[in-house]
Motif scaffolding. Structure first.
Motif, mmCIF file in Angstrom:
data_model
loop_
_atom_site.group_PDB
_atom_site.id
_atom_site.type_symbol
_atom_site.label_atom_id
_atom_site.label_comp_id
_atom_site.label_asym_id
_atom_site.label_seq_id
_atom_site.Cartn_x
_atom_site.Cartn_y
_atom_site.Cartn_z
ATOM 1 N N THR A 293 -6.058 0.966 -6.729
ATOM 2 C CA THR A 293 -4.821 0.339 -6.296
ATOM 3 C C THR A 293 -5.109 -0.838 -5.357
ATOM 4 O OG1 THR A 293 -4.655 1.927 -4.482
ATOM 5 C CG2 THR A 293 -3.513 2.466 -6.539
ATOM 6 N N PRO A 294 -4.146 -1.731 -5.138
ATOM 7 C CA PRO A 294 -4.361 -2.879 -4.258
ATOM 8 C C PRO A 294 -4.801 -2.456 -2.854
ATOM 9 C CG PRO A 294 -2.364 -3.195 -5.523
ATOM 10 C CD PRO A 294 -2.821 -1.798 -5.786
ATOM 11 N N TYR A 295 -5.828 -3.118 -2.358
ATOM 12 C CA TYR A 295 -6.360 -2.942 -1.004
ATOM 13 C C TYR A 295 -7.024 -1.592 -0.790
ATOM 14 C CZ TYR A 295 -2.987 -6.710 -0.797
ATOM 15 O OH TYR A 295 -2.264 -7.845 -1.078
ATOM 16 N N MET B 294 0.825 -1.207 0.000
ATOM 17 C CA MET B 294 0.000 0.000 0.000
ATOM 18 C C MET B 294 0.859 1.257 0.000
ATOM 19 S SD MET B 294 -3.374 -0.838 2.334
ATOM 20 C CE MET B 294 -2.513 -1.545 3.735
ATOM 21 N N ASP B 295 1.961 1.223 0.741
ATOM 22 C CA ASP B 295 2.855 2.389 0.747
ATOM 23 C C ASP B 295 3.457 2.650 -0.627
ATOM 24 O OD1 ASP B 295 2.424 2.961 3.366
ATOM 25 O OD2 ASP B 295 4.255 2.005 4.117
ATOM 26 N N ALA B 296 3.629 1.584 -1.418
ATOM 27 C CA ALA B 296 4.176 1.749 -2.766
ATOM 28 C C ALA B 296 3.288 2.648 -3.612
ATOM 29 C CB ALA B 296 4.341 0.387 -3.436
ATOM 30 N N TYR B 297 2.014 2.749 -3.256
ATOM 31 C CA TYR B 297 1.079 3.580 -4.013
ATOM 32 C C TYR B 297 0.732 4.875 -3.281
ATOM 33 C CZ TYR B 297 0.504 -0.629 -6.810
ATOM 34 O OH TYR B 297 0.738 -1.721 -7.619
ATOM 35 N N ARG B 298 0.486 4.784 -1.978
ATOM 36 C CA ARG B 298 0.003 5.974 -1.281
ATOM 37 C C ARG B 298 1.126 6.953 -0.935
ATOM 38 N NH1 ARG B 298 -2.181 2.679 4.012
ATOM 39 N NH2 ARG B 298 -0.165 2.024 4.875
ATOM 40 N N LEU B 299 2.392 6.532 -1.024
ATOM 41 C CA LEU B 299 3.511 7.452 -0.802
ATOM 42 C C LEU B 299 4.052 7.973 -2.131
ATOM 43 C CD1 LEU B 299 5.419 5.671 2.111
ATOM 44 C CD2 LEU B 299 3.658 7.441 2.221
#
Length: 391
Positions: free
Chosen positions: A377-379, A361-366
């Protein structure tokens, strides 16, 4: 006896023909003799142009052209082209696009030709002509980008009379581009800066400037493109009223007829969906929760597009920074980092396996915050409908 009946029928027909004349124009249809007469007729003719523009195979599915690039993938209508597997027997999308673009051209020609001699105000004639030339330019510009030079037909071509003889040779790409620029230049002179609320969405002077600038841009005519774009950005001749929307997220949630000053020219539509959170057209995106099964028609963002979103500090994103060897590790390694187990109904995660979901999730939200607003995005939580059932 039979002769008596025949004589009676003939007599009755003679009596009726002597007192009434037949109306050869159906009551529910317009003809050239009854149309092209009033201000309202001119407006109705212009509305017909926008109806043609909105057809799926004209500009209604404009967004699907991303499938012809490395930015998106999907099932239809351009997947064969993007994968290099298109040939004559499976290229109906190409044929349909060609056909519907020419439908818009010929409707525009009909309006331009007929409105010129209507017994109405010159202001209305100019505005409707400007709309028709703007939309004709849109059609030919798309053809230019798809096929280069194409056969050119202007308002001197009456489709009703020449349908069987539409065999003009292809004009050159430069000729088509000049026709488009000429139409937009005339549209700029004739179109209003804005319309009242009842006509919101119709072509404007600013839209014609923007499209002409795009034509110049695509042809690397930098100075001309800059001049047109600066005209509407800096309001050099008129107050066009364009500006960036203050809330990026809200820009894509303009429901119930709301508009934004960031919109220069947009296809107007009414939400026909009564079961959930999206227009039916959104069913082409995402997953099975958007009104349409993903296996039929869909378009999804590519990993190339998603990976283009930068980190919050502006640095390029790289999967190897999070998961060493991710980029070159192949599908098995990527599955190890990303996959979880779910139940049979695809509603609940039952086992995280080796996946660090927080890290994923951090790979997308950061990243650039626009990523999570544009991509499922995932989750993440996504509002939709279960293929048409209750939300």
């Amino acid at each position: 006896m039979k002769n008596k009946y025949i004589a009676s029928i003939v007599a009755a027909a003679a009596i009726m023909s002597g007192c009434e004349s037949l109306d050869y124009i159906p009551g529910d249809q317009m003809s050239g003799q009854t149309f092209w007469q009033t201000e309202d007729h001119a407006r109705q003719a212009a509305v017909g142009l926008y109806a043609a523009m909105k057809a799926d195979w004209c500009f209604g599915l404009e967004f699907t052209f991303d499938m012809c690039t490395d930015l998106a993938d999907g099932t239809t209508p351009w997947s064969d082209i993007s994968r290099g597997t298109a040939f004559a027997s499976n290229s109906s999308g190409v044929q349909n696009h060609w056909q519907y673009l020419y439908e818009l051209v010929h409707r525009s020609n009909t309006v331009i030709r007929n409105v010129a001699n209507m017994p109405i105000s010159q202001q209305t004639i100019d505005r409707v002509t400007g709309e028709a030339k703007f939309l004709r330019a849109m059609a030919y510009f798309r053809m230019l980008n798809c096929w280069g030079g194409v056969p050119y037909y202007d308002e001197s071509c009456d489709i009703n009379e020449q349908f069987a003889n539409l065999d003009s040779p292809r004009s050159s790409a430069d000729e088509i581009r000049q026709y488009v620029i000429d139409d937009l230049t005339d549209a700029i002179a004739k179109l209003p800066v804005s319309w009242d609320a009842a006509d919101l969405g119709r072509a404007t002077k600013g839209a014609a400037y923007a499209l002409r600038g795009k034509v110049y841009l695509f042809n690397r005519q930098w100075n001309e493109a800059i001049a047109d774009f600066e005209e509407i950005v800096y309001n050099k001749s008129n107050n066009y009223g364009y500006s960036l929307h203050p809330d990026y997220n809200e820009l894509f949630r303009l429901y119930n007829g709301n508009h934004s000053p960031e919109m220069i020219f947009s296809i107007q539509s009414i939400d026909g969906n009564t079961a959930g959170y999206a227009l039916n057209i959104v069913g082409y995106f995402g997953n099975k929760s958007t009104m349409r099964l993903i296996a039929s028609n869909c378009i999804v963002p590519s990993t190339t597009l998603v990976d283009m979103y930068e980190n919050l500090d502006g640095s390029p994103f790289n999967w190897d920074d999070l998961f060493p060897g991710f980029n070159s590790g192949g599908s098995e390694l990527r599955r190890k980092y990303m996959s979880v187990a779910i139940d049979q109904g695809s509603t609940k995660v039952t086992d995280l396996l080796e996946c660090d979901t927080t890290k994923v999730m951090d790979a997308y939200r950061l990243r650039d915050p626009r990523l999570c607003l544009n991509v499922i995005t995932p989750y993440s939580h996504y509002l939709g409908t279960d293929a048409g059932s209750n939300p």
